[in-house]
Scaffold this motif. Structure first.
Motif, mmCIF file in Angstrom:
data_model
loop_
_atom_site.group_PDB
_atom_site.id
_atom_site.type_symbol
_atom_site.label_atom_id
_atom_site.label_comp_id
_atom_site.label_asym_id
_atom_site.label_seq_id
_atom_site.Cartn_x
_atom_site.Cartn_y
_atom_site.Cartn_z
ATOM 1 N N GLU A 262 2.911 2.717 3.764
ATOM 2 C CA GLU A 262 2.411 1.445 4.279
ATOM 3 C C GLU A 262 1.849 0.557 3.184
ATOM 4 O O GLU A 262 1.451 1.026 2.117
ATOM 5 C CB GLU A 262 1.337 1.695 5.347
ATOM 6 C CG GLU A 262 0.113 2.428 4.826
ATOM 7 C CD GLU A 262 -0.946 2.614 5.909
ATOM 8 O OE1 GLU A 262 -0.575 2.638 7.091
ATOM 9 O OE2 GLU A 262 -2.134 2.729 5.560
ATOM 10 N N TRP A 263 1.849 -0.745 3.478
ATOM 11 C CA TRP A 263 1.216 -1.749 2.611
ATOM 12 C C TRP A 263 -0.054 -2.221 3.315
ATOM 13 O O TRP A 263 -0.003 -2.705 4.442
ATOM 14 C CB TRP A 263 2.167 -2.917 2.377
ATOM 15 C CG TRP A 263 1.499 -4.093 1.691
ATOM 16 C CD1 TRP A 263 0.886 -5.156 2.301
ATOM 17 C CD2 TRP A 263 1.360 -4.299 0.284
ATOM 18 N NE1 TRP A 263 0.378 -6.019 1.363
ATOM 19 C CE2 TRP A 263 0.659 -5.516 0.108
ATOM 20 C CE3 TRP A 263 1.760 -3.577 -0.837
ATOM 21 C CZ2 TRP A 263 0.352 -6.037 -1.137
ATOM 22 C CZ3 TRP A 263 1.459 -4.098 -2.087
ATOM 23 C CH2 TRP A 263 0.773 -5.306 -2.231
ATOM 24 N N ARG A 264 -1.192 -2.018 2.653
ATOM 25 C CA ARG A 264 -2.450 -2.442 3.250
ATOM 26 C C ARG A 264 -3.460 -2.752 2.154
ATOM 27 O O ARG A 264 -3.648 -1.957 1.233
ATOM 28 C CB ARG A 264 -3.003 -1.349 4.161
ATOM 29 C CG ARG A 264 -4.285 -1.753 4.910
ATOM 30 C CD ARG A 264 -4.948 -0.556 5.554
ATOM 31 N NE ARG A 264 -4.083 0.078 6.545
ATOM 32 C CZ ARG A 264 -4.403 1.209 7.158
ATOM 33 N NH1 ARG A 264 -5.531 1.847 6.833
ATOM 34 N NH2 ARG A 264 -3.587 1.747 8.051
ATOM 35 N N ASP A 265 -4.094 -3.931 2.276
ATOM 36 C CA ASP A 265 -5.162 -4.333 1.343
ATOM 37 C C ASP A 265 -4.720 -4.247 -0.117
ATOM 38 O O ASP A 265 -5.395 -3.647 -0.972
ATOM 39 C CB ASP A 265 -6.408 -3.468 1.555
ATOM 40 C CG ASP A 265 -6.954 -3.584 2.969
ATOM 41 O OD1 ASP A 265 -6.806 -4.666 3.578
ATOM 42 O OD2 ASP A 265 -7.494 -2.577 3.476
ATOM 43 N N ASN A 266 -3.565 -4.836 -0.381
ATOM 44 C CA ASN A 266 -3.021 -4.887 -1.755
ATOM 45 C C ASN A 266 -2.749 -3.492 -2.336
ATOM 46 O O ASN A 266 -2.854 -3.277 -3.551
ATOM 47 C CB ASN A 266 -3.957 -5.655 -2.697
ATOM 48 C CG ASN A 266 -4.155 -7.097 -2.272
ATOM 49 O OD1 ASN A 266 -3.396 -7.625 -1.450
ATOM 50 N ND2 ASN A 266 -5.154 -7.757 -2.839
ATOM 51 N N THR A 267 -2.425 -2.557 -1.470
ATOM 52 C CA THR A 267 -2.097 -1.202 -1.932
ATOM 53 C C THR A 267 -0.861 -0.674 -1.218
ATOM 54 O O THR A 267 -0.583 -1.054 -0.072
ATOM 55 C CB THR A 267 -3.255 -0.210 -1.670
ATOM 56 O OG1 THR A 267 -3.475 -0.118 -0.260
ATOM 57 C CG2 THR A 267 -4.533 -0.644 -2.376
ATOM 58 N N ILE A 268 -0.137 0.183 -1.916
ATOM 59 C CA ILE A 268 0.956 0.942 -1.300
ATOM 60 C C ILE A 268 0.434 2.357 -1.097
ATOM 61 O O ILE A 268 0.015 3.017 -2.050
ATOM 62 C CB ILE A 268 2.209 0.960 -2.194
ATOM 63 C CG1 ILE A 268 2.679 -0.455 -2.519
ATOM 64 C CG2 ILE A 268 3.340 1.744 -1.516
ATOM 65 C CD1 ILE A 268 3.793 -0.520 -3.556
#
Length: 330
Positions: free
Chosen positions: A249-255
């Motif tokens: 997932e992509w969340r809060d500028n993170t993979i």
């Protein structure tokens, strides 16, 4: 050998011409004083008679001492030892101190190079055995069955390619900056390509990839970002149980790559990025080399990303790749 020693001594004597010139200059100056003040020139003759032989003897002693010092210097340099000599001047004392300091630094550098070479050799030997594993598995499948399932062949071939890719990446890591190409890349396209590449591993363990990645674009090197994600996904597949999920997932500028596998012991977690470290989980898996996370972290640093691992025993692991906001397309 004798001729070379004689030549070296003659060169040292000739190199003392400034001392000869100083001696002659002193005599000439005293002669001028005698001329100006009408002093008997026999004074100059006596001065030469009493000082010339001691001056020559002193000069030859200096040549002998320096020749001996040079021999010791050459021997110490070739053998990597410290120079042990009695200095006859402040210059010699300073030179010996700096030489010995340089020799110590050289010795430390050589030890580091030898350790690095041994480590490099050990890793290559280890990887050569790891590449044999899928080949042996294929050979056994072929011996025991008239027909081998396509998914089994693909799985073993993919595993061999994965190990080979690790070797090649490790080899080029020292000169990595010449192989970088940053551009705006779509995260979802990269993730989709990786899942297709490793589809055979999902199928063999009946693991479902749950992808929640938007069409966001980031400024990175897509080749090396793919390599990092491949290592993280391969670890998740390796330690996940059958019939489970792996979330990407992509969340809060993170993979994030999240699995519900065996997890990592709290005592092992601080060392997961050390080269060759496999931990308790790795020791229970014959195909663990302890290099995947090390390479992933090293490359993450080079391309400006931050890789962190969070895990709890028997509850799974989360690999988090953080991207700075200035590298995300608005």
């Amino acid at each position: 050998m004798i001729n070379s020693s004689i030549k070296r001594i003659l060169k040292n004597i000739l190199a003392k011409w400034p001392s000869f010139m100083m001696y002659l200059g002193s005599i000439s100056f005293l002669g001028l004083l005698c001329f100006l003040y009408n002093i008997d020139f026999m004074l100059i003759a006596d001065l030469i008679r009493f000082t010339f032989i001691p001056f020559v003897l002193l000069l030859f002693y200096r040549v002998y001492h320096e020749d001996k010092l040079l021999k010791k210097l050459k021997k110490a340099y070739l053998q990597g030892q410290l120079l042990s000599a009695v200095p006859h001047s402040l210059t010699e004392r300073t030179f010996i101190e700096y030489f010995n300091r340089a020799q110590q630094q050289r010795s430390q550098y050589e030890k580091k190079i030898q350790e690095k070479f041994k480590q490099h050799r050990d890793y290559l030997v280890m990887w050569s055995h790891e590449i044999k594993t899928p080949l042996i598995a294929l050979s056994l499948l072929a011996e025991n069955k008239n027909e081998v399932a396509s998914v089994d062949v693909q799985g073993q071939v993919a595993l061999a390619y994965h190990q080979l890719d690790l070797i090649l990446t490790y080899e080029r890591l020292a000169d990595f900056n010449h192989d970088l190409n940053f551009k705006w890349s779509s995260v979802d396209n990269i993730v989709e390509t990786i899942i297709k590449k490793y589809a055979v591993f999902f199928i063999r363990k009946n693991i479902t990839p749950r992808v929640k990645v938007s069409t966001v674009k980031i400024l990175t090197d897509p080749k090396w970002l793919s390599f990092i994600l491949e290592q993280l996904l391969m670890n998740a597949l390796k330690y996940s149980k059958k019939n489970t999920l792996i979330e990407i997932e992509w969340r809060d500028n993170t993979i994030k790559i999240i699995d519900s596998g065996a997890g990592i012991d709290a005592s092992d977690l601080p060392r997961v990025f050390e080269p060759g470290f496999t931990g308790n989980n790795g020791r229970s898996h014959d195909s663990a080399t302890g290099m995947g996370l090390y390479l992933a972290q090293q490359i993450s640093k080079i391309i400006g990303l931050k890789l962190t691992i969070k895990s709890k025993t028997r509850k799974g692991t989360s690999a988090i790749l953080s991207i700075s906001e200035d590298k995300i397309e608005k």
